[in-house]
Design an enzyme around this catalytic site. Structure first.
Site, short mmCIF file in Angstrom:
data_model
loop_
_atom_site.label_atom_id
_atom_site.label_comp_id
_atom_site.label_asym_id
_atom_site.label_seq_id
_atom_site.Cartn_x
_atom_site.Cartn_y
_atom_site.Cartn_z
N GLN A 145 14.26 30.05 10.66
CA GLN A 145 13.88 28.95 11.37
C GLN A 145 14.57 28.63 11.99
O GLN A 145 14.51 27.19 12.85
CB GLN A 145 13.57 27.93 10.53
CG GLN A 145 12.47 26.19 11.11
CD GLN A 145 11.30 27.27 11.39
OE1 GLN A 145 10.49 26.95 10.97
NE2 GLN A 145 10.54 26.35 12.31
N LYS A 158 12.26 25.00 4.90
CA LYS A 158 10.98 25.83 5.27
C LYS A 158 11.28 25.29 3.58
O LYS A 158 11.83 25.08 2.72
CB LYS A 158 11.37 26.95 4.90
CG LYS A 158 9.55 27.75 4.97
CD LYS A 158 9.15 27.36 6.83
CE LYS A 158 7.72 28.05 6.39
NZ LYS A 158 7.59 27.75 7.61
N ASP A 172 2.16 24.68 7.40
CA ASP A 172 2.69 26.13 7.77
C ASP A 172 1.24 26.65 7.09
O ASP A 172 0.58 25.59 7.02
CB ASP A 172 3.74 26.52 6.94
CG ASP A 172 4.08 28.31 7.12
OD1 ASP A 172 4.22 28.52 8.35
OD2 ASP A 172 3.82 28.96 6.87
N ASN A 230 -5.66 28.53 11.44
CA ASN A 230 -5.03 27.23 12.71
C ASN A 230 -4.42 27.98 13.96
O ASN A 230 -4.36 27.88 15.32
CB ASN A 230 -3.71 26.29 12.94
CG ASN A 230 -3.08 25.88 13.79
OD1 ASN A 230 -2.49 26.24 13.65
ND2 ASN A 230 -3.61 25.02 14.55
#
Ligand code: 2IT
Length: 448
Positions: free
Chosen positions: A111, A126, A166, A241
């Protein structure tokens, strides 16, 4: 290999022996930075790589919550604040049975580089929990989210660390998490979380952002080869998603999605996941307790292959959208054998190192996850900007900004690769481009 890189890698392995995913992520990035360290020996004196591979901090905490029978359960929660040198920590929360410190550190490290690539001011983090949302009632999800936030709140804040969703954390969970934060803080600080509902400070297009962004990235890469998405066939994995947003944009761009998958198996739809009804059905499957893609096959009358993966289906473009290491060497061989030219990781660290090497050696054009899927967090940063301004932008405004960001990620990666004579290498290019901004900020801010 550069001696400094080799030394740091050995230290990371020795220090984190039980963290294979974290080591994998570090190894992947450092192998791209090899060439950069050759050119900049001064980075060794500053201990840049040692500093970059040790998280600023990792916290874990107990989450105790009550099920519908009033029985208590205990899970472990995490937040890894990996690197805050270019902005407040930013990154998703994952609720899944297999969540552990190694996966959290792996994703927090990735990330940090992804967020740098977006060009927006966000550091890397995260978090999540080994809580398994599968089969839980809505009330149990709420109980868990409230208990989770009761611990997490002390570590986050709009200028400190801004979580989002997430795997296993979508709009519903963010709503419950935000409600609890607001209650604890006694204030409406909605810049503390992103992926919020539109009625309390969410951004238009945040749900679509990862998938749309991935396809803007794909479109820009194809443009470099004089190619377009129109008429291309796609193999996608997953049905959550990310798969949903990607399928939606593939439809708009005139491509065809042949497959979706779940942990139970995959569905082959030769006519394409290409009507609004089919695409929206993915969301219905996610919302159902059943969590099986067989539902799609039953409803739309297509082939269902239990216990198998999608990678044997021939297509022009392959896009893993499910989870880390979902494509292994055997899968990579099938993908290369199909004659496909393009492979874009959308799930974080989709490929095992062996799969990645094989696809690279076989000449596929590869887009790495931290670049391809950066549209999600990019729109999260745009959500933060709107929250700070106490204002919201139209879907057109957000979309134009997202498209611009994704195009510049491709072009900054290509430029960084060219600077090091690496040709059209989007993997090394992304790692180097991301590193350049981070190291610049590290050097400017002094030894810490
Ligand atoms: O992996 C990711 O980039 C995300 N889950 C989104 C993170 C965010 O802060 O929007």
């Amino acid at each position: 290999m550069n001696a400094y890189v080799e030394k740091v890698l050995a230290e990371v392995k020795a220090k984190n022996p039980n963290e294979p995913e974290f080591i994998q992520a570090v190894e992947e990035v450092l192998s791209s930075l090899d060439i950069v360290m050759d050119k900049h020996p001064e980075y060794e004196e500053e201990m840049i790589l040692e500093r970059l591979t040790e998280p600023d901090r990792s916290v874990s905490f107990r989450v105790t919550w009550l099920d519908d029978q009033g029985k208590p359960h205990v899970n472990r929660g995490y937040r890894v604040q990996f690197n805050g040198v270019i902005g407040p920590y930013k990154g998703g929360l994952r609720f899944a049975k297999n969540v552990n410190l190694s996966i959290m550190k792996c994703l927090g490290f990735e990330q940090t580089f992804k967020n740098s690539l977006t060009t927006l001011p966000i550091g890397g983090a995260k978090g999540g929990s080994d809580f398994d949302p599968h089969g839980k009632s809505d009330r149990e999800i709420m109980n868990f989210c409230q208990a989770f936030m009761t611990e997490l709140y002390r570590h986050i804040g709009q200028y400190i660390d801004v979580p989002a969703g997430d795997i296993g954390v979508g709009g519903r969970e963010i709503g419950y998490l935000f409600g609890q934060y607001r209650r604890i803080r006694n204030g409406f600080e909605n810049g503390v979380l992103t992926g919020k509902g539109l009625s309390y400070g969410g951004s238009l297009l945040r749900p679509e952002a990862t998938g749309y962004g991935a396809m803007y990235y794909v479109e820009e890469v194809l443009r470099h080869f004089g190619d377009t998405v129109k008429g291309k066939t796609f193999v996608l994995s997953g049905y959550g998603n990310v798969t949903w947003g990607t399928a939606k944009m593939i439809k708009q761009m005139g491509g065809k999605v042949l497959t979706i998958s779940g942990s139970d198996g995959y569905v082959y739809d030769p006519e394409g996941v290409s009507t609004d009804e089919k695409i929206e059905y993915l969301l219905k499957m996610r919302a159902s307790k059943n969590r099986s893609v067989k539902m799609y096959a039953d409803k739309f009358g297509c082939e269902y292959h239990p216990g198998e993966k999608v990678w044997g289906i021939p297509a022009d473009i392959y896009m893993p959208c499910a989870t880390q290491n979902e494509v292994d060497l055997q899968d990579a061989k099938k993908i290369a054998a199909s004659g496909a030219k393009y492979y874009f990781e959308v799930s974080n660290m989709s490929s095992t190192p062996e799969a990645m090497s094989y696809l690279r050696e076989n000449g596929l054009v590869i887009g790495p996850a931290k670049a391809v899927n950066a549209g999600g967090v990019a729109v999260s940063a745009l959500e933060m900007a709107q929250n700070s301004a106490r204002y919201s932008w139209s879907a057109e405004e957000v979309n134009a900004k997202l498209k611009n960001i994704m195009t510049s990620i491709v072009n900054n990666s290509v430029e960084a690769a060219q600077e090091y004579d690496l040709g059209f290498d989007l993997i090394d290019g992304a790692n180097i481009a991301a590193f350049k901004k981070i190291v610049d900020a590290m050097l400017a801010q002094g030894i810490m």
